[in-house]
Design an enzyme around this catalytic site. Structure first.
Site, PDB file in Angstrom:
ATOM      1  N   HIS A  64       0.817  -1.223   0.000  1.00 10.10           N
ATOM      2  CA  HIS A  64       0.000   0.000   0.000  1.00 10.10           C
ATOM      3  C   HIS A  64       0.850   1.273   0.000  1.00 10.10           C
ATOM      4  O   HIS A  64       0.345   2.353  -0.276  1.00 10.10           O
ATOM      5  CB  HIS A  64      -0.980   0.001   1.180  1.00 10.10           C
ATOM      6  CG  HIS A  64      -0.353   0.242   2.523  1.00 10.10           C
ATOM      7  ND1 HIS A  64      -0.033  -0.784   3.386  1.00 10.10           N
ATOM      8  CD2 HIS A  64       0.000   1.389   3.149  1.00 10.10           C
ATOM      9  CE1 HIS A  64       0.466  -0.265   4.496  1.00 10.10           C
ATOM     10  NE2 HIS A  64       0.514   1.045   4.376  1.00 10.10           N
ATOM     11  N   ASP A  79       0.256  -7.701   1.362  1.00  3.71           N
ATOM     12  CA  ASP A  79       0.678  -6.314   1.600  1.00  3.71           C
ATOM     13  C   ASP A  79       2.197  -6.197   1.629  1.00  3.71           C
ATOM     14  O   ASP A  79       2.784  -5.527   2.483  1.00  3.71           O
ATOM     15  CB  ASP A  79       0.085  -5.750   2.891  1.00  3.71           C
ATOM     16  CG  ASP A  79       0.164  -4.219   2.921  1.00  3.71           C
ATOM     17  OD1 ASP A  79       0.322  -3.608   1.853  1.00  3.71           O
ATOM     18  OD2 ASP A  79       0.077  -3.655   4.032  1.00  3.71           O
ATOM     19  N   SER A  92       4.618   2.554   7.784  1.00  3.14           N
ATOM     20  CA  SER A  92       4.299   1.383   6.968  1.00  3.14           C
ATOM     21  C   SER A  92       5.475   0.955   6.105  1.00  3.14           C
ATOM     22  O   SER A  92       6.095   1.779   5.427  1.00  3.14           O
ATOM     23  CB  SER A  92       3.097   1.691   6.070  1.00  3.14           C
ATOM     24  OG  SER A  92       1.938   1.884   6.849  1.00  3.14           O
TER      25      SER A  92
END
Length: 501
Positions: free
Chosen positions: A230, A263, A345
């Site tokens: 992402h 992910d 992230s």
């Protein structure tokens, strides 16, 4: 913030150990002694300490006559300072009996340090205060300032009457300070050069697309960078990616492969510098609840941020979205209370030795559930176990496409608490159990409720997928399920699916 305490005078206690025994009281003079008389009385204290005398049996203290003003005496005088030294500020100190004349002054004041002399105006009588009451008040003052008072007295006296200093001075700071291996500072210093901040910019009109910030880390010396899908999804199709190291140097990068379900994404620097230092990979299967964790990333764009915490839980089933309406990713996550925010992230979650044990991927927010929206950390962060991430990264570097293990059955993704129920039918009206697939070969049917997978409790469809994806295609796994209220077990050999379609 500080506070001050003010004491209250305490009535004299004739039995208090701090007051010396009261000898028989001679007749009180009709007039106060003159300054010269006081000086003569105390002259021996200025030359040498009085000789100790044998203790005499204390006589009963006579009852003092009532007086409108209590009698006082002067504090014992210390040896006089050198003539060239300025006189120190006087400190009140009075101890005496209730009868008038005191016993000979002790050689050392009651609180263990000489008291500077009290100047007496010529011809002026010395004012008297209550004996033990004055001692209590002086004790209250000295208790708070004895350290500073001793230092001041020693500084005034210098070296004239002392062979050693009573003050303590710090030495010079060492030229360098080394952090012991295993400390957070040492781990961070070693890992930071291998952690990068990623700028992703979508391929909008005239090159002015939207951008985002994330984190990644050096995977090998060839210039591969591992991060979250992402983080780079907006720039994967015609966008621009740049990678900035902790020393401020920036390099262009391109996407090697992406796995939306896991992910995980892998980038490669287009002009990789020499001397890249990959972060060592740990073993996430050996992580224990309570182990120390260190997270490095760029929360809200603040690059090279280090936070610490512990492993709060293992095998936490998490389904997280990309915040852009795309598909969900599933992980059997490592939960940590290390502060993780948007921008962390894709960054590494390290153990106390500096090895990567996970990839920071999602946080629990107070309003929007799991995801990467602009919510702040509340101490619930989730990382993809590195053992799973490593398998995915190797597959992406090798083929550019992810490979997922599957059981060949469609399960209900909304029900929770009773297990993962195999749906009545699959998408588009297809069979919910693939004919001749892994689940069919294991004897599973529509309506069966899977309650355990590989020794882990299953309470929902996302939890089942999270556990399946911790394995590889071809693995044989024991499952437990219920059919018509009866428990049963079976062994399923996982199949595979290539790509995110």
């Amino acid at each position: 913030m500080s506070t001050e305490n003010e004491g209250t005078a305490v009535p004299a206690d004739p039995t208090a150990p701090s007051a010396p025994p009261t000898p028989p009281t001679p007749p009180a003079p009709s007039t106060p002694p003159t300054a010269e008389a006081v000086a003569k009385e105390q002259a021996p204290a200025q030359v040498s300490a009085p000789e100790p005398t044998p203790a005499a049996a204390p006589a009963p203290a006579p009852t003092p006559a009532p007086s409108p003003e209590p009698a006082t005496i002067a504090a014992p005088m210390p040896p006089a300072p050198p003539a060239s030294a300025p006189a120190p500020a006087p400190e009140p100190a009075a101890v005496g009996g209730a009868g008038g004349w005191p016993p000979p002054p002790p050689a050392v004041p009651a609180w263990g340090a000489p008291v500077p002399p009290v100047p007496v105006a010529p011809g002026a009588p010395r004012k008297r205060t209550g004996g033990l009451v004055a001692a209590v008040l002086v004790a209250a003052l000295v208790a708070g300032g004895v350290g500073g008072g001793i230092g001041y007295w020693a500084a005034q006296r210098g070296d004239s009457e002392s062979t050693g200093s009573t003050t303590v001075s710090s030495g010079e700071a060492p030229a360098s300070f080394k952090r012991d291996p295993g400390t957070v500072a040492a781990v961070a210093a070693k890992a930071l050069p291998s952690v990068v901040t990623i700028q992703a910019k979508s391929g909008g009109s005239q090159g002015e697309g939207e951008g985002g910030t994330g984190t990644g880390f050096v995977y090998d010396q060839e210039g591969h960078i591992v991060t979250n899908n992402h983080v780079v999804a907006s720039a994967a199709e015609g966008g621009a990616l740049s990678v900035t190291f902790s020393d401020g140097k920036t390099y262009d990068a391109e996407v090697v492969g992406r796995a939306q379900g896991y992910d995980v994404a892998v980038l490669k620097l287009t002009d990789a510098p020499k001397g890249l230092k990959p972060l060592p990979l740990g073993n996430s299967d050996q992580v224990a609840v309570g182990d120390s964790t260190i997270a490095i990333g760029a929360p809200f764009g603040l690059s090279n941020t280090v936070t610490t915490g512990i492993i709060s839980a293992k095998n936490r089933p998490v389904a997280s979205g990309d915040g852009q309406g795309g598909g969900n990713s599933y992980m059997s996550a490592l939960q940590t209370d290390a502060s993780i925010n948007p921008g962390n992230s894709g960054g590494p979650l390290l153990d106390a030795s500096g090895a990567v044990i996970g990839i920071n991927s999602a946080i629990q927010s107070t309003g929007n559930g799991f995801g990467q929206s602009q919510a702040g950390s509340i101490g619930l962060g989730f990382a993809i176990p590195v053992n799973q991430a490593k398998n995915v990264a190797e597959q992406l570097i090798k083929t550019g496409k992810p490979v997922y293990p599957v059981i060949g059955a469609t399960v209900n993704m909304t029900e929770q608490g009773e297990g993962a129920t195999i749906a009545a039918q699959g998408s588009g009206g297809t069979a919910s159990v693939t004919p001749n697939g892994p689940a069919a070969k294991a004897g599973l049917k529509a309506g069966d409720v899977i309650t355990g997978f590989g020794g882990h409790v299953i309470d929902s469809g996302p939890a089942l997928i999270s556990e399946i994806w911790t394995h590889k295609p071809g693995d044989s796994v024991k499952i437990t399920y219920e059919r018509d209220g009866k428990a049963a077990t079976a062994t399923v050999t996982l199949g595979e699916r290539t790509g995110d379609s």
